[in-house]
Design an enzyme around this catalytic site. Structure first.
Site, PDB file in Angstrom:
ATOM      1  N   ASN A  88     -27.434  38.862  57.675  1.00 11.94           N
ATOM      2  CA  ASN A  88     -27.328  37.682  58.945  1.00 11.94           C
ATOM      3  C   ASN A  88     -28.776  37.728  59.594  1.00 11.94           C
ATOM      4  O   ASN A  88     -28.481  38.720  60.337  1.00 11.94           O
ATOM      5  CB  ASN A  88     -26.581  37.413  60.063  1.00 11.94           C
ATOM      6  CG  ASN A  88     -26.174  36.672  60.474  1.00 11.94           C
ATOM      7  OD1 ASN A  88     -27.206  35.887  61.196  1.00 11.94           O
ATOM      8  ND2 ASN A  88     -25.131  36.995  61.832  1.00 11.94           N
ATOM      9  N   TRP A  89     -29.524  36.818  59.550  1.00 11.40           N
ATOM     10  CA  TRP A  89     -30.481  37.949  60.032  1.00 11.40           C
ATOM     11  C   TRP A  89     -30.876  37.153  61.514  1.00 11.40           C
ATOM     12  O   TRP A  89     -32.041  37.127  62.436  1.00 11.40           O
ATOM     13  CB  TRP A  89     -32.350  36.587  59.573  1.00 11.40           C
ATOM     14  CG  TRP A  89     -32.126  37.129  58.567  1.00 11.40           C
ATOM     15  CD1 TRP A  89     -32.267  38.978  58.004  1.00 11.40           C
ATOM     16  CD2 TRP A  89     -33.527  37.248  56.788  1.00 11.40           C
ATOM     17  NE1 TRP A  89     -32.281  39.281  56.135  1.00 11.40           N
ATOM     18  CE2 TRP A  89     -33.545  38.345  56.069  1.00 11.40           C
ATOM     19  CE3 TRP A  89     -34.514  36.230  57.419  1.00 11.40           C
ATOM     20  CZ2 TRP A  89     -34.880  38.293  55.332  1.00 11.40           C
ATOM     21  CZ3 TRP A  89     -35.524  36.538  56.089  1.00 11.40           C
ATOM     22  CH2 TRP A  89     -35.238  37.089  55.092  1.00 11.40           C
ATOM     23  N   LYS A  90     -29.978  36.249  62.087  1.00 11.68           N
ATOM     24  CA  LYS A  90     -29.795  35.838  63.778  1.00 11.68           C
ATOM     25  C   LYS A  90     -31.721  35.430  63.766  1.00 11.68           C
ATOM     26  O   LYS A  90     -32.011  34.762  62.468  1.00 11.68           O
ATOM     27  CB  LYS A  90     -29.581  37.308  64.409  1.00 11.68           C
ATOM     28  CG  LYS A  90     -27.920  37.942  63.827  1.00 11.68           C
ATOM     29  CD  LYS A  90     -27.557  38.765  65.068  1.00 11.68           C
ATOM     30  CE  LYS A  90     -26.078  39.221  64.233  1.00 11.68           C
ATOM     31  NZ  LYS A  90     -26.144  40.204  65.243  1.00 11.68           N
TER      32      LYS A  90
ATOM     33  N   HIS B 131     -19.809  32.363  64.317  1.00  8.43           N
ATOM     34  CA  HIS B 131     -20.306  33.825  65.076  1.00  8.43           C
ATOM     35  C   HIS B 131     -20.442  34.100  66.694  1.00  8.43           C
ATOM     36  O   HIS B 131     -20.111  33.155  67.609  1.00  8.43           O
ATOM     37  CB  HIS B 131     -21.887  34.135  64.659  1.00  8.43           C
ATOM     38  CG  HIS B 131     -22.322  35.543  64.847  1.00  8.43           C
ATOM     39  ND1 HIS B 131     -22.610  36.002  65.587  1.00  8.43           N
ATOM     40  CD2 HIS B 131     -22.518  36.407  63.641  1.00  8.43           C
ATOM     41  CE1 HIS B 131     -22.487  37.379  65.868  1.00  8.43           C
ATOM     42  NE2 HIS B 131     -23.027  37.567  64.476  1.00  8.43           N
TER      43      HIS B 131
ATOM     44  N   GLU C  88     -22.100  35.654  68.528  1.00 10.13           N
ATOM     45  CA  GLU C  88     -22.925  35.184  69.364  1.00 10.13           C
ATOM     46  C   GLU C  88     -23.067  34.029  70.040  1.00 10.13           C
ATOM     47  O   GLU C  88     -23.146  33.497  71.179  1.00 10.13           O
ATOM     48  CB  GLU C  88     -24.095  35.037  69.033  1.00 10.13           C
ATOM     49  CG  GLU C  88     -24.563  37.064  68.665  1.00 10.13           C
ATOM     50  CD  GLU C  88     -25.365  37.942  68.151  1.00 10.13           C
ATOM     51  OE1 GLU C  88     -26.393  36.825  66.834  1.00 10.13           O
ATOM     52  OE2 GLU C  88     -24.957  38.942  67.433  1.00 10.13           O
TER      53      GLU C  88
ATOM     54  N   GLU D 201     -15.491  40.812  62.083  1.00  9.26           N
ATOM     55  CA  GLU D 201     -16.899  41.621  63.247  1.00  9.26           C
ATOM     56  C   GLU D 201     -16.107  41.480  64.935  1.00  9.26           C
ATOM     57  O   GLU D 201     -16.506  40.752  65.234  1.00  9.26           O
ATOM     58  CB  GLU D 201     -17.565  40.741  63.563  1.00  9.26           C
ATOM     59  CG  GLU D 201     -18.715  40.180  61.889  1.00  9.26           C
ATOM     60  CD  GLU D 201     -20.285  40.231  62.132  1.00  9.26           C
ATOM     61  OE1 GLU D 201     -21.009  40.679  61.217  1.00  9.26           O
ATOM     62  OE2 GLU D 201     -19.696  39.412  62.696  1.00  9.26           O
TER      63      GLU D 201
ATOM     64  N   GLY E  95     -24.202  45.507  66.453  1.00  8.92           N
ATOM     65  CA  GLY E  95     -25.304  45.746  67.832  1.00  8.92           C
ATOM     66  C   GLY E  95     -25.407  47.299  67.800  1.00  8.92           C
ATOM     67  O   GLY E  95     -26.329  47.221  68.622  1.00  8.92           O
TER      68      GLY E  95
ATOM     69  N   SER F  66     -23.163  46.865  63.062  1.00 16.55           N
ATOM     70  CA  SER F  66     -23.190  48.234  62.652  1.00 16.55           C
ATOM     71  C   SER F  66     -22.904  48.580  61.202  1.00 16.55           C
ATOM     72  O   SER F  66     -22.832  50.036  60.928  1.00 16.55           O
ATOM     73  CB  SER F  66     -23.017  49.015  63.611  1.00 16.55           C
ATOM     74  OG  SER F  66     -22.934  48.475  64.954  1.00 16.55           O
TER      75      SER F  66
ATOM     76  N   GLY G 220     -26.326  42.431  60.217  1.00 17.28           N
ATOM     77  CA  GLY G 220     -27.511  41.564  61.052  1.00 17.28           C
ATOM     78  C   GLY G 220     -28.506  42.767  60.846  1.00 17.28           C
ATOM     79  O   GLY G 220     -29.260  42.712  59.568  1.00 17.28           O
ATOM     80  N   GLY G 221     -28.713  43.907  61.248  1.00 13.63           N
ATOM     81  CA  GLY G 221     -30.168  44.715  61.858  1.00 13.63           C
ATOM     82  C   GLY G 221     -30.814  45.252  60.401  1.00 13.63           C
ATOM     83  O   GLY G 221     -31.800  45.321  60.234  1.00 13.63           O
TER      84      GLY G 221
HETATM   85  P1  13P Z   1     -25.549  44.132  63.188  1.00 14.37           P
HETATM   86  O1  13P Z   1     -25.490  45.061  61.896  1.00 14.37           O
HETATM   87  O2  13P Z   1     -26.745  44.373  63.830  1.00 14.37           O
HETATM   88  O3  13P Z   1     -24.498  44.805  64.305  1.00 14.37           O
HETATM   89  O4  13P Z   1     -24.788  42.860  63.198  1.00 14.37           O
HETATM   90  C1  13P Z   1     -23.858  42.387  62.281  1.00 14.37           C
HETATM   91  C2  13P Z   1     -23.698  41.093  62.672  1.00 14.37           C
HETATM   92  O5  13P Z   1     -23.201  40.841  63.774  1.00 14.37           O
HETATM   93  C3  13P Z   1     -23.398  39.738  61.515  1.00 14.37           C
HETATM   94  O6  13P Z   1     -23.138  38.316  61.736  1.00 14.37           O
END
Ligand code: 13P
Length: 257
Positions: free
Chosen positions: A10-12, A96, A98, A168, A174, A214, A235-236
């Site tokens: 997930n590149w956000k 999600h 967010e 999640e 993050g 994470s 994500g990251g």
């Molecule tokens: P991180 O892997 O950066 O913690 O993000 C997780 C996430 O929100 C994937 O959707």
């Protein structure tokens, strides 16, 4: 039946089209390192879907990060399921944390989006998870239960069987903090029980449930070794080809295509 494990990025709100293209070209040069026994997907910003569809190695599928639940209309700034599907998306992340927390998406909206995704031929990746306060008050199980039941409530057992859930925990996203693999397994096993109770045992055996929050190359193997954890939503660590490939290799245990 065995559930194929999935690695989903997930590149956000990261990467321009040029940056997405550079990632895809570099991943293409490493595609032989991605074992065929896993399923892969990248969910980029909607602006990069079309380019990635052309440049990404074919074994890496595409997903959107969000859709609106109506098919079309006067909804300034939104994109529909059909629009992202036309650009090559097979998956869509729905609910999600967010989106729930920063953009006020309710369980009711998430339910409608999941329904629209399935009706439009997209596979929803329904995100559920507790925040820190809820965890401290021992509400983790009730929160994921409510979000899971509500998100899937419009779907038949057959439709749920091919959907994806991502557990999640909000406090792990993050932050560099994670639950232990055993703690994540306990919650994900509970989510699978909720699916079994509401949609039937067969459905629960088939649906894939991922862990997210994470996830990195050095901790992914511990999560996916758990019997109920079918992969990761990352994500990251999905933003760099090196770490994406390293996670794929850790999941596959060294196997190559
Ligand atoms: P991180 O892997 O950066 O913690 O993000 C997780 C996430 O929100 C994937 O959707």
């Amino acid at each position: 039946m065995t559930r194929r494990k999935m690695l989903i990025g997930n590149w956000k709100m990261y990467k321009t089209v040029a940056e997405a293209r550079a990632f895809a070209e570099q991943l293409g040069r490493s595609a032989h390192l991605l074992a065929d026994s896993l399923d892969y997907a990248i969910c980029p910003p909607v602006t990069a879907l079309q380019t990635l569809r052309v440049v990404l190695p074919t074994k890496v599928a595409l997903g959107a990060q969000n859709i609106y639940f109506e098919q079309q209309g006067a909804f300034t700034g939104e994109v529909s399921a059909e629009m992202v599907r036309e650009l090559g998306a097979r998956y869509v992340i729905v609910g999600h944390s967010e989106r729930r927390n920063l953009f006020g998406e309710s369980d009711e909206w998430v339910r409608q989006k999941v329904h629209t995704a399935v009706a439009s031929g997209l596979t929803p990746i329904l995100c559920v998870g507790e925040d820190l306060r809820q965890r401290e008050q021992n509400e983790t199980m009730s929160v994921v239960e409510r979000q899971t039941m509500s998100g899937l409530s419009d779907l038949t057992g057959e439709q749920v069987a091919t959907a994806v859930i991502a557990y999640e925990p909000v406090w792990a996203i993050g932050s560099g903090m994670t639950p232990s693999p055993e703690q994540a397994e306990e919650v994900i096993a509970h989510i699978r029980r909720v699916v079994s109770d509401t949609k039937g045992q067969e459905t629960a055996k088939q649906i894939r449930i991922l862990y997210g929050g994470s996830v990195k190359p050095n901790n992914i193997a511990g999560f996916v070794a758990q019997p109920n954890i079918d992969g990761a939503l990352v994500g990251g660590a999905s933003l760099e080809v090196e770490s994406f490939v390293a996670m794929a290799q850790a999941m596959a245990g060294g196997e190559q295509s």
